[in-house]
Design an enzyme around this catalytic site. Sequence first.
Site, PDB file in Angstrom:
ATOM      1  N   HIS A 274       0.841  -1.469   0.180  1.00  0.00           N
ATOM      2  CA  HIS A 274      -0.122  -0.014  -0.250  1.00  0.00           C
ATOM      3  C   HIS A 274       0.905   1.434  -0.115  1.00  0.00           C
ATOM      4  CE1 HIS A 274      -3.862  -1.957   1.642  1.00  0.00           C
ATOM      5  NE2 HIS A 274      -3.841  -2.174   0.378  1.00  0.00           N
TER       6      HIS A 274
ATOM      7  N   HIS B 263      -5.111  -5.900 -10.459  1.00  0.00           N
ATOM      8  CA  HIS B 263      -3.650  -5.360 -10.079  1.00  0.00           C
ATOM      9  C   HIS B 263      -2.794  -5.369 -11.346  1.00  0.00           C
ATOM     10  CE1 HIS B 263      -3.930  -3.840  -5.978  1.00  0.00           C
ATOM     11  NE2 HIS B 263      -4.494  -4.995  -5.438  1.00  0.00           N
TER      12      HIS B 263
END
Length: 413
Positions: A248, A383
């Site tokens: 993240h 992703h």
Amino acid sequence: MKWFNTLSHNRWLEQETDRIFDFGKNSVVPTGFGWLGNKGQIKEEMGTHLWITARMLHVYSVAAAMGRPGAYSLVDHGIKAMNGALRDKKYGGWYACVNDEGVVDASKQGYQHFFALLGAASAVTTGHPEARKLLDYTIEIIEKYFWSEEEQMCLESWDEAFSKTEEYRGGNANMHAVEAFLIVYDVTHDKKWLDRAIRVASVIIHDVARNNHYRVNEHFDTQWNPLPDYNKDNPAHRFRAFGGTPGHWIEWGRLMLHIHAALEARCEQPPAWLLEDAKGLFNATVRDAWAPDGADGIVYTVDWEGKPVVRERVRWPIVEAMGTAYALYTVTGDRQYETWYQTWWEYCIKYLMDYENGSWWQELDADNKVTTKVWDGKQDIYHLLHCLVIPRIPLAPGMAPAVAAGLLDINAK
């Protein structure tokens, strides 16, 4: 050795993108897009999740903009799913999870709704006749329930009837809100979405993470005070892991550079902290998470001293790292980011890319062997576009708008 913005490397990225698009087609189910197993099979026991369905709507909107035959039909399927079993006709918004028999999880999750916003905004770029209506409805739900005018930040979740909200604020949901807000800004040209993205990034990254060695806090109370011990007894939680999640950190870095580019496209001077913090987040990820135990790979989580907690190497962090390396190179011209990009691709080729069963392995253990401690199966392909498409487009506008505008490979030679 140069890879960035070369036609030869971009052709290789395109081939891999098509392989991934083909794998993702297996996820179609009557209620949306299902959870894929390691061999591309539907894991029926997992149900149909809003976050996967919305992300696949986004993915195939990009594929449609790339001119891939069959992708538009998947966009159509995704829009119908968003208007179908997943949608709560009584209270509004979307259920978190359904299956062929009905509702599995009726809660209204911010994380999932922000992907609904991303999927709807990306679908608008395909010209689908129902896409703008879906986006308008999604914006209405976000404005009403998930954006707090008082806090100028995003709320985490509600019960089914939107009558009680959770006494918790999450960095993960707010990060994906930033991602979605930027695409909404691109397709609506309403600057409030860009302003909101800046606001959220400033709080979580510039105000908090910068003063914590760029170890990003994921969990907060309702006053936006960090909760550093949250889930200490459940450190490998899929969505709310204990400690720092370096994937993240580096993903935030790329999002901040998209904000930077969006401001420049408006002929506005971006705040210096956007680039400074993006560099800090990148460096922190390399410092704490890349091969900290001697084996290559980015560990899933670390504690507040930067020591590994969950040592598994999950797929998405290194994918995000490559996208951010490209973004930082684009802004700075610093070749170190291209070197890291190449290093990480070599790792992915060696350990993560699965040419026998399709797509990429989702999770490896500390010895880079396939495991399922955190994640089971290969879920979706969202992703992967961040290392396959991001290096082929400018940093603004966002992915689907950029591809739809014909900006793919515009800087390649």
